[in-house]
Scaffold this motif. Structure first.
Motif, PDB file in Angstrom:
ATOM      1  N   LYS A 127       9.545  15.114   7.268  1.00  0.00           N
ATOM      2  CA  LYS A 127       8.364  15.752   6.666  1.00  0.00           C
ATOM      3  C   LYS A 127       8.704  16.394   5.316  1.00  0.00           C
ATOM      4  O   LYS A 127       9.867  16.744   5.072  1.00  0.00           O
ATOM      5  CB  LYS A 127       7.846  16.838   7.621  1.00  0.00           C
ATOM      6  N   GLY A 173      -2.035  23.583  -0.199  1.00  0.00           N
ATOM      7  CA  GLY A 173      -1.754  22.353   0.555  1.00  0.00           C
ATOM      8  C   GLY A 173      -0.729  21.455  -0.107  1.00  0.00           C
ATOM      9  O   GLY A 173      -0.826  20.227  -0.037  1.00  0.00           O
ATOM     10  N   LEU A 175       2.404  20.864   0.658  1.00  0.00           N
ATOM     11  CA  LEU A 175       3.229  20.046   1.561  1.00  0.00           C
ATOM     12  C   LEU A 175       2.458  18.825   2.066  1.00  0.00           C
ATOM     13  O   LEU A 175       3.020  17.733   2.169  1.00  0.00           O
ATOM     14  CB  LEU A 175       3.740  20.884   2.745  1.00  0.00           C
ATOM     15  N   ARG A 176       1.179  19.025   2.383  1.00  0.00           N
ATOM     16  CA  ARG A 176       0.358  17.898   2.852  1.00  0.00           C
ATOM     17  C   ARG A 176       0.257  16.835   1.745  1.00  0.00           C
ATOM     18  O   ARG A 176       0.437  15.655   1.991  1.00  0.00           O
ATOM     19  CB  ARG A 176      -1.034  18.411   3.226  1.00  0.00           C
ATOM     20  N   ARG A 177       0.032  17.299   0.530  1.00  0.00           N
ATOM     21  CA  ARG A 177      -0.109  16.369  -0.592  1.00  0.00           C
ATOM     22  C   ARG A 177       1.212  15.684  -0.907  1.00  0.00           C
ATOM     23  O   ARG A 177       1.248  14.514  -1.295  1.00  0.00           O
ATOM     24  CB  ARG A 177      -0.639  17.098  -1.833  1.00  0.00           C
ATOM     25  N   SER A 178       2.296  16.433  -0.746  1.00  0.00           N
ATOM     26  CA  SER A 178       3.625  15.880  -1.007  1.00  0.00           C
ATOM     27  C   SER A 178       3.930  14.766   0.002  1.00  0.00           C
ATOM     28  O   SER A 178       4.443  13.698  -0.355  1.00  0.00           O
ATOM     29  CB  SER A 178       4.660  17.001  -0.916  1.00  0.00           C
ATOM     30  N   ASP A 179       3.604  15.030   1.265  1.00  0.00           N
ATOM     31  CA  ASP A 179       3.767  14.061   2.356  1.00  0.00           C
ATOM     32  C   ASP A 179       2.993  12.776   2.044  1.00  0.00           C
ATOM     33  O   ASP A 179       3.528  11.672   2.137  1.00  0.00           O
ATOM     34  CB  ASP A 179       3.160  14.706   3.616  1.00  0.00           C
ATOM     35  N   GLU A 180       1.749  12.991   1.676  1.00  0.00           N
ATOM     36  CA  GLU A 180       0.834  11.882   1.391  1.00  0.00           C
ATOM     37  C   GLU A 180       1.357  11.016   0.241  1.00  0.00           C
ATOM     38  O   GLU A 180       1.393   9.796   0.334  1.00  0.00           O
ATOM     39  CB  GLU A 180      -0.501  12.500   0.984  1.00  0.00           C
TER      40      GLU A 180
END
Lengths: 203, 189
Positions: A127, A173, A175-180
């Protein structure tokens, strides 16, 4: 006599005004301020390479932020003469421009993270996390300083700024955007490499 | 009377000449708060420097001030994966050939906890270094480190690291033969 004196004064005034105007228009060179403090000399000392290491960090989001942090306290000091008690105010206000980098640490990726056949591929990646919060000396502006501050107190204040930048970034957000972004980037790379179906997950 | 008139006129002319348009204030470039990227950092350098600062040049200040600051910087280098175009990847069976973009310095950081004032000597008639002055010294040191770091051959190391990572990545994905080249090398040859 009075008239000639008045004329002399007027001529002098005219000369002074002309001189002042010429200085303002940069026609005349400015005098160097003899009381200007000379800059602090920084010697050119050698740079030492302490460590070189291989890493594998996929940096997918860069977040910029400016935060203001301050530290202040009011202490009292005893004086030998009346009024004996003297309040001392200490305050330090810093304007900190920080840069947060979020991404994935791919250094532990091995064959167990890959599965599939000739046409389809499934990749499991770790992650996203905050990789670094960069606050360099050139990113820090001392807005106000009262009293004496030691290095530990200043470091603690900068750490507070880093914490605030991280908190703001997480609220947006990051981390979510980085993941994506990481999933899309790797999937696109593998599609370009010839795979028909690519699924990238993070856990 | 005539002299006075002349003086008045000269003053008027001078006042008009003094009127000039002041240059617009310089504005810092706007920065996008959140930016997506795709950079692969493959090498990290940890550098150390002892900064020596002296304040003794101002003629009317009696005594000198000296300071030694120890600091450690971290520099990451690697490649920008988002610059890889589909024409840079050629796959055929178990073989794949990839052209990578040129390596670059990705981040430069002097963490605040890695800055330590190790020695400070202040003359009797001088005030101690303020926080603003210490930071100004560190800003100069940062510029020095950035300049000196250019000669460390970091990009070569980053290039090797990127090749190793990308090769392993595609081998783990199932390719038997992975060929890595750099786009700028091809342009040069």
């Amino acid at each position: 006599m009075t008239r000639s004196l008045r004329n002399i004064i007027l001529i002098l005034l005219a000369i002074i005004t002309a001189f002042w105007l010429l200085r303002r228009t940069d026609v005349l060179p400015k005098w160097k301020n003899p009381f200007a403090a000379q800059p602090i000399t920084i010697d050119n000392t050698p740079l030492l390479v302490k460590n070189v290491r291989s890493i594998a960090q996929l940096m997918t989001i860069e977040y910029h932020d400016v935060v203001v942090v301050d530290s202040s306290n009011n202490r009292t000091k005893l004086l030998p003469l009346p009024p004996f008690v003297f309040p001392i105010k200490q305050s330090l206000v810093l304007v900190v421009k920080g840069r947060l980098i979020a991404g994935l640490d791919l250094s532990r990726l091995d064959s167990s993270n890959f599965s599939g056949n000739r046409d389809s591929l499934h990749i499991t990646m770790p992650k996203a996390r905050v990789l670094e919060v960069i606050v360099n000396p050139t990113d820090v502006e001392t807005f106000s300083e009262e009293g004496a501050w030691n290095q530990q107190a200043v470091t603690a204040l900068k750490a507070k700024a880093q914490y605030r930048i991280t908190k703001n970034a997480l609220n947006q957000g990051v981390l979510r955007r980085s993941d994506e972004k990481a999933r899309n980037l790797v999937a696109q790379l593998m599609v370009n490499a010839g795979y028909k179906k690519v699924v990238v997950t993070t856990k | 009377m005539q002299i006075r008139k002349k003086i008045y006129w000269s003053l008027c002319v001078l006042l008009l000449a003094a009127c000039r348009q002041s240059p617009p204030p310089s504005r810092p470039n706007p920065v996008l708060q959140l930016r997506e990227m795709g950079q692969l950092a493959t090498t990290e350098y940890e550098l150390s420097k002892v900064v020596r600062a002296r304040d003794e040049a101002t003629w009317y200040k009696i005594g000198e001030r000296r300071m030694l600051v120890s600091c450690r910087a971290r520099i990451k280098a690697g490649i920008d994966l988002s610059q890889i175009r589909d024409i840079d990847i050629q796959a055929q069976g178990d073989k794949i050939s990839i052209k990578l973009p040129a390596p670059q310095i990705l981040t430069f950081s002097i963490p605040p906890e890695n800055i330590r004032v190790v020695y400070s000597d202040v003359g009797l008639f001088r005030t101690p270094f303020s926080q603003a002055e210490t930071n100004a010294i560190m800003q100069q040191a940062e510029k020095q480190i950035r300049r000196q770091a250019d000669s460390l051959n970091m990009l070569q190391k980053a290039q090797e690291g990127a090749a190793v990572f990308v090769r392993n990545f595609f081998e783990q994905a199932g390719y038997k033969e992975v060929t890595i080249t750099y786009r700028y090398q091809e342009n040069a040859s």
